[in-house]
Design an enzyme around this catalytic site. Structure first.
Site, mmCIF file in Angstrom:
data_model
loop_
_atom_site.group_PDB
_atom_site.id
_atom_site.type_symbol
_atom_site.label_atom_id
_atom_site.label_comp_id
_atom_site.label_asym_id
_atom_site.label_seq_id
_atom_site.Cartn_x
_atom_site.Cartn_y
_atom_site.Cartn_z
ATOM 1 N N LYS A 269 -1.585 -9.266 2.732
ATOM 2 C CA LYS A 269 -0.832 -8.842 3.917
ATOM 3 C C LYS A 269 -1.675 -7.870 4.728
ATOM 4 O O LYS A 269 -2.396 -7.053 4.151
ATOM 5 C CB LYS A 269 0.501 -8.188 3.513
ATOM 6 C CG LYS A 269 1.291 -7.648 4.710
ATOM 7 C CD LYS A 269 2.737 -7.339 4.381
ATOM 8 C CE LYS A 269 3.007 -5.961 3.834
ATOM 9 N NZ LYS A 269 2.539 -4.842 4.672
ATOM 10 N N ASP B 42 -1.099 -6.027 -0.288
ATOM 11 C CA ASP B 42 -1.504 -5.381 0.964
ATOM 12 C C ASP B 42 -3.007 -5.156 1.000
ATOM 13 O O ASP B 42 -3.594 -4.681 0.016
ATOM 14 C CB ASP B 42 -0.835 -4.005 1.074
ATOM 15 C CG ASP B 42 0.281 -3.987 2.099
ATOM 16 O OD1 ASP B 42 0.231 -4.775 3.062
ATOM 17 O OD2 ASP B 42 1.215 -3.180 1.926
ATOM 18 N N ASP C 167 0.840 -1.201 0.000
ATOM 19 C CA ASP C 167 0.000 0.000 0.000
ATOM 20 C C ASP C 167 0.876 1.254 0.000
ATOM 21 O O ASP C 167 0.369 2.380 -0.063
ATOM 22 C CB ASP C 167 -1.025 -0.007 1.146
ATOM 23 C CG ASP C 167 -0.385 -0.099 2.513
ATOM 24 O OD1 ASP C 167 0.859 -0.205 2.593
ATOM 25 O OD2 ASP C 167 -1.135 -0.076 3.510
ATOM 26 N N SER C 168 2.214 1.052 0.007
ATOM 27 C CA SER C 168 3.134 2.169 -0.225
ATOM 28 C C SER C 168 2.914 2.747 -1.617
ATOM 29 O O SER C 168 3.426 3.835 -1.924
ATOM 30 C CB SER C 168 4.590 1.721 -0.057
ATOM 31 O OG SER C 168 4.840 0.537 -0.791
ATOM 32 N N GLU D 127 8.854 -4.157 10.772
ATOM 33 C CA GLU D 127 9.368 -2.899 10.211
ATOM 34 C C GLU D 127 9.954 -2.022 11.308
ATOM 35 O O GLU D 127 9.319 -1.787 12.352
ATOM 36 C CB GLU D 127 8.219 -2.150 9.482
ATOM 37 C CG GLU D 127 8.671 -0.822 8.899
ATOM 38 C CD GLU D 127 7.707 -0.253 7.855
ATOM 39 O OE1 GLU D 127 6.734 -0.936 7.473
ATOM 40 O OE2 GLU D 127 7.933 0.899 7.433
ATOM 41 N N GLU E 22 -1.697 -5.422 8.559
ATOM 42 C CA GLU E 22 -0.936 -4.872 9.683
ATOM 43 C C GLU E 22 -1.675 -5.117 10.997
ATOM 44 O O GLU E 22 -2.885 -4.899 11.068
ATOM 45 C CB GLU E 22 -0.731 -3.355 9.486
ATOM 46 C CG GLU E 22 0.095 -3.023 8.258
ATOM 47 C CD GLU E 22 0.301 -1.524 8.056
ATOM 48 O OE1 GLU E 22 -0.073 -0.725 8.938
ATOM 49 O OE2 GLU E 22 0.851 -1.158 7.002
HETATM 50 O O1 KIV Z 1 3.504 -1.129 1.688
HETATM 51 C C1 KIV Z 1 4.692 -1.505 1.743
HETATM 52 O O2 KIV Z 1 5.524 -1.187 0.876
HETATM 53 C C2 KIV Z 1 5.092 -2.331 2.867
HETATM 54 C C3 KIV Z 1 6.547 -2.644 3.015
HETATM 55 C C4 KIV Z 1 7.261 -1.446 3.486
HETATM 56 C C5 KIV Z 1 6.776 -3.806 3.886
HETATM 57 O O3 KIV Z 1 4.289 -2.713 3.648
#
Ligand code: KIV
Length: 277
Positions: free
Chosen positions: A126, A96, A53-54, A195, A128
């Site tokens: 994924k 994500d 989600d980055s 992280e 969090e």
């Molecule tokens: O969204 C992302 O890029 C991440 C990584 C930094 C692990 O969750």
């Protein structure tokens, strides 16, 4: 179908990641958000592409990961999956789940995880969180969807923390993090990202879990590493955290190439007769 893919091409699966950990082979993960980069990463031999989600930051220009939606994640994931669909592709694709797509209820989380899996055939999702999402992780994995956890600095909770500083530097938070990691494993997660936490703690977690622990800013004792592709390729001049090793300076390469193009167009040097019909 994925089994056939694994037999044919060595497609990386959750089982393969577990074997890698057991054999002491390090796992290499990079983020990816589009078809072209996914193809390059896969051909280079990356184990896992994380559709992070980055994308909210590095693709869309938002200051946090919070605004990105399930539909936008599916858009990126679809492009990445297309990039790893050749007969020799091996990269596993993990996507994500964005902010507020799994926090409201287990049903909502399962529906969104199902959409993400169904609409482009990725390999896993994924999420969090620790104890707050353990039951949801169980529910989603019970439905046959592999889940990667994410602990330590969790960018979706940035407004709760108030800063991007290193997490779990003191006892209580470190203990909590260790408990959360164990809980995620017990709840069925196949791997967990940690992280921006102290290396010693990350090592301790990696040694105490059976599942792989993938670090970002968490030291060398993790079972694998993940970086944001834009950071390691040097696409963002303004962002240089200590944990990023920059393997290229694409910002300068692109700027120089565009500068040369401008010059050639303006001077009439481009296109040449050989570049014309
Ligand atoms: O969204 C992302 O890029 C991440 C990584 C930094 C692990 O969750």
């Amino acid at each position: 179908m994925k089994e056939n893919a694994e037999q044919k091409s060595g497609h990386v699966t959750t089982r393969r990641l577990l074997d890698m950990k057991q054999n002491g082979e390090k796992i290499a993960v990079l983020t990816g958000y589009d078809y072209t980069i996914a193809r390059i990463l896969d051909r280079a031999g990356i184990d896992v592409i994380l559709v992070g989600d980055s994308a909210s930051n590095v693709f869309s220009g938002h200051t946090t990961t919070l605004p990105i939606t399930v539909d936008e994640m599916i858009y990126h994931a679809r492009a990445v999956v297309k990039g790893v669909q050749s007969a020799t592709s091996r990269a596993m694709v993990v996507v994500d789940m964005p902010f507020m797509s799994y926090q409201l209820s287990e049903e909502e989380a399962l529906r969104n995880a199902g959409r993400i899996m169904k609409e482009h055939e990725c390999d896993a999702v994924k999420m969090e969180g620790g104890s707050s999402i353990a039951a949801t992780v169980r529910r989603i994995t019970d439905a046959g969807i592999p889940v990667m956890g994410h602990l330590g600095l969790m960018p979706q909770s940035i407004y709760k923390y108030g800063s991007y500083k290193v997490r779990a530097q003191e006892g209580a938070e470190a203990e909590e993090l260790m408990k959360d990691a164990r809980l995620l494993e017990e709840s069925g997660a196949f791997a967990v990202v940690v992280e921006k936490i102290p290396s010693a703690l990350a090592g301790e977690i990696a040694r105490s879990l059976t599942i792989p622990v993938i670090g970002i800013g968490a030291g060398v004792e993790c079972d694998g590493q993940v970086l944001v592709i834009n950071d390691m390729l040097g696409l963002n001049r303004e962002f240089h955290p200590r944990f990023v090793r920059q393997y290229a300076d694409l910002n300068t390469i692109i700027e120089d190439a565009v500068g040369q193009y401008l010059e050639d167009v303006r001077s009439g040097d481009f296109p040449s007769p050989e570049e014309s019909y």
